[in-house]
Scaffold this motif. Structure first.
Motif, mmCIF file in Angstrom:
data_model
loop_
_atom_site.group_PDB
_atom_site.id
_atom_site.type_symbol
_atom_site.label_atom_id
_atom_site.label_comp_id
_atom_site.label_asym_id
_atom_site.label_seq_id
_atom_site.Cartn_x
_atom_site.Cartn_y
_atom_site.Cartn_z
ATOM 1 N N ASP A 39 11.297 6.645 8.406
ATOM 2 C CA ASP A 39 10.942 7.708 7.464
ATOM 3 C C ASP A 39 9.486 8.138 7.618
ATOM 4 N N VAL A 40 8.762 7.519 8.574
ATOM 5 C CA VAL A 40 7.344 7.826 8.756
ATOM 6 C C VAL A 40 7.209 9.154 9.491
ATOM 7 N N ASN A 41 6.529 10.101 8.852
ATOM 8 C CA ASN A 41 6.261 11.392 9.466
ATOM 9 C C ASN A 41 4.812 11.395 9.940
ATOM 10 N N VAL A 42 4.619 11.457 11.250
ATOM 11 C CA VAL A 42 3.275 11.457 11.802
ATOM 12 C C VAL A 42 2.851 12.902 12.073
ATOM 13 N N LYS A 43 1.784 13.314 11.407
ATOM 14 C CA LYS A 43 1.204 14.626 11.691
ATOM 15 C C LYS A 43 0.331 14.497 12.930
ATOM 16 N N THR A 44 0.306 15.542 13.743
ATOM 17 C CA THR A 44 -0.538 15.542 14.935
ATOM 18 C C THR A 44 -1.287 16.868 15.015
ATOM 19 N N LEU A 45 -2.388 16.850 15.782
ATOM 20 C CA LEU A 45 -3.161 18.083 15.943
ATOM 21 C C LEU A 45 -2.714 18.872 17.162
ATOM 22 N N ILE A 46 -2.223 18.151 18.185
ATOM 23 C CA ILE A 46 -1.769 18.823 19.403
ATOM 24 C C ILE A 46 -0.786 17.894 20.118
ATOM 25 N N ASN A 47 0.245 18.476 20.726
ATOM 26 C CA ASN A 47 1.242 17.692 21.444
ATOM 27 C C ASN A 47 1.187 18.050 22.928
ATOM 28 N N VAL A 48 1.258 17.012 23.768
ATOM 29 C CA VAL A 48 1.105 17.223 25.208
ATOM 30 C C VAL A 48 2.132 16.420 25.996
ATOM 31 N N ALA A 86 0.844 -1.195 0.000
ATOM 32 C CA ALA A 86 0.000 0.000 0.000
ATOM 33 C C ALA A 86 0.881 1.248 0.000
ATOM 34 N N ASP A 87 0.346 2.320 -0.542
ATOM 35 C CA ASP A 87 1.013 3.612 -0.558
ATOM 36 C C ASP A 87 0.415 4.444 0.577
ATOM 37 N N VAL A 88 1.196 4.679 1.619
ATOM 38 C CA VAL A 88 0.715 5.457 2.761
ATOM 39 C C VAL A 88 0.860 6.938 2.411
ATOM 40 N N SER A 89 -0.269 7.585 2.137
ATOM 41 C CA SER A 89 -0.235 8.995 1.739
ATOM 42 C C SER A 89 0.052 9.893 2.934
ATOM 43 N N ASP A 90 -0.436 9.477 4.107
ATOM 44 C CA ASP A 90 -0.247 10.294 5.301
ATOM 45 C C ASP A 90 -0.555 9.463 6.543
ATOM 46 N N VAL A 91 0.047 9.861 7.652
ATOM 47 C CA VAL A 91 -0.220 9.251 8.951
ATOM 48 C C VAL A 91 -0.536 10.394 9.902
ATOM 49 N N LEU A 92 -1.682 10.295 10.593
ATOM 50 C CA LEU A 92 -2.077 11.370 11.491
ATOM 51 C C LEU A 92 -2.610 10.794 12.800
ATOM 52 N N ALA A 93 -2.117 11.347 13.901
ATOM 53 C CA ALA A 93 -2.637 11.037 15.232
ATOM 54 C C ALA A 93 -3.167 12.337 15.816
ATOM 55 N N VAL A 94 -4.322 12.274 16.470
ATOM 56 C CA VAL A 94 -4.914 13.490 17.020
ATOM 57 C C VAL A 94 -4.001 14.107 18.079
ATOM 58 N N ILE A 95 -3.546 13.272 19.028
ATOM 59 C CA ILE A 95 -2.760 13.757 20.162
ATOM 60 C C ILE A 95 -1.412 13.050 20.178
ATOM 61 N N LYS A 96 -0.342 13.791 20.398
ATOM 62 C CA LYS A 96 0.986 13.190 20.581
ATOM 63 C C LYS A 96 1.449 13.448 22.002
ATOM 64 N N LYS A 97 1.854 12.367 22.664
ATOM 65 C CA LYS A 97 2.476 12.501 23.980
ATOM 66 C C LYS A 97 3.966 12.679 23.761
ATOM 67 N N GLU A 98 4.537 13.691 24.382
ATOM 68 C CA GLU A 98 5.958 13.988 24.215
ATOM 69 C C GLU A 98 6.817 12.817 24.677
ATOM 70 N N GLY A 99 7.973 12.719 24.073
ATOM 71 C CA GLY A 99 8.925 11.672 24.427
ATOM 72 C C GLY A 99 9.294 10.857 23.212
ATOM 73 N N PRO A 100 10.334 10.043 23.348
ATOM 74 C CA PRO A 100 10.752 9.224 22.216
ATOM 75 C C PRO A 100 9.680 8.200 21.853
ATOM 76 N N ASN A 101 9.631 7.835 20.555
ATOM 77 C CA ASN A 101 8.700 6.794 20.130
ATOM 78 C C ASN A 101 9.332 5.943 19.035
ATOM 79 N N ASP A 102 8.703 4.825 18.747
ATOM 80 C CA ASP A 102 9.248 3.833 17.814
ATOM 81 C C ASP A 102 9.334 4.315 16.369
#
Length: 188
Positions: free
Chosen positions: A163-172, A142-158
């Motif tokens: 190369d995956v760029n996750v767009k978020t609406l708000i970071n906390v 599949a061709d992943v056009s975009d990845v979006l999560a509503v909320i991002k919790k600060e800190g390192p993640n997997d």
């Protein structure tokens, strides 16, 4: 102040196994989800996500379903829910989801080689779920056009070393038992 920001600032904090986390309608289904908050989030997703030529919205069960259903209704893009239950249908692909809290098998149906997909989720925390999903979608072709999560919790993640760029609406972050907004507009 927008409803998403205010709802996070007002979110109760609970402690589980020495870990403090917020309880929120988007990530937990409690307290109740007000239609105005869901509507605001859907509008922000539609404005922020790359939706051109997207064939399917892909979301993990369970807490991505309400957000993705609302986006599907507004965009007429079909919805695929990644389930924690095996159905044994033709083309079903399994993936192992590892989060900071658990490990489980999940199953993708109805995503094919060449499909252009938008991956939507409620929260980016450890990144384990989104990493497993994007890896599985890549395996499918599949061709992943975009990845979006509503909320991002600060800190390192997997996903930090991918190369995956996750767009978020708000970071906390949760600091001293309170939600702190670290970026009102999330990541692009």
């Amino acid at each position: 102040m927008d409803k998403l920001k205010q709802s996070l600032l007002d979110a109760p904090i609970i402690e589980k196994d020495g870990y403090h986390y917020f309880v929120h309608p988007i990530s937990d289904g409690v307290p109740m989800l007000e239609p105005e908050l869901l509507r605001e989030i859907v509008i922000k997703i539609i404005r922020k996500a790359e939706l051109e030529d997207v064939d399917k919205i892909v979301t993990p069960a369970a807490m991505g379903i309400h957000i993705s259903t609302a986006v599907s209704l507004m965009t007429d893009i079909p919805l695929v829910v990644i389930r924690k239950r095996k159905y044994g249908l033709d083309g079903e692909v399994s993936l192992t989801q590892q989060t900071g809290y658990s490990e489980s098998e999940m199953y993708i149906n109805d995503v094919d080689d060449g499909d252009r997909v938008l991956v939507l989720d409620d929260v980016l925390s450890t990144g384990g779920t989104l990493r497993a999903i994007t890896d599985a979608l890549e395996h499918i072709g599949a061709d992943v056009s975009d990845v979006l999560a509503v909320i991002k919790k600060e800190g390192p993640n997997d996903l930090d070393d991918t190369d995956v760029n996750v767009k978020t609406l708000i970071n906390v972050d949760v600091v001293d038992g309170e939600v702190v907004i670290t970026d009102e507009h999330g990541d692009d």
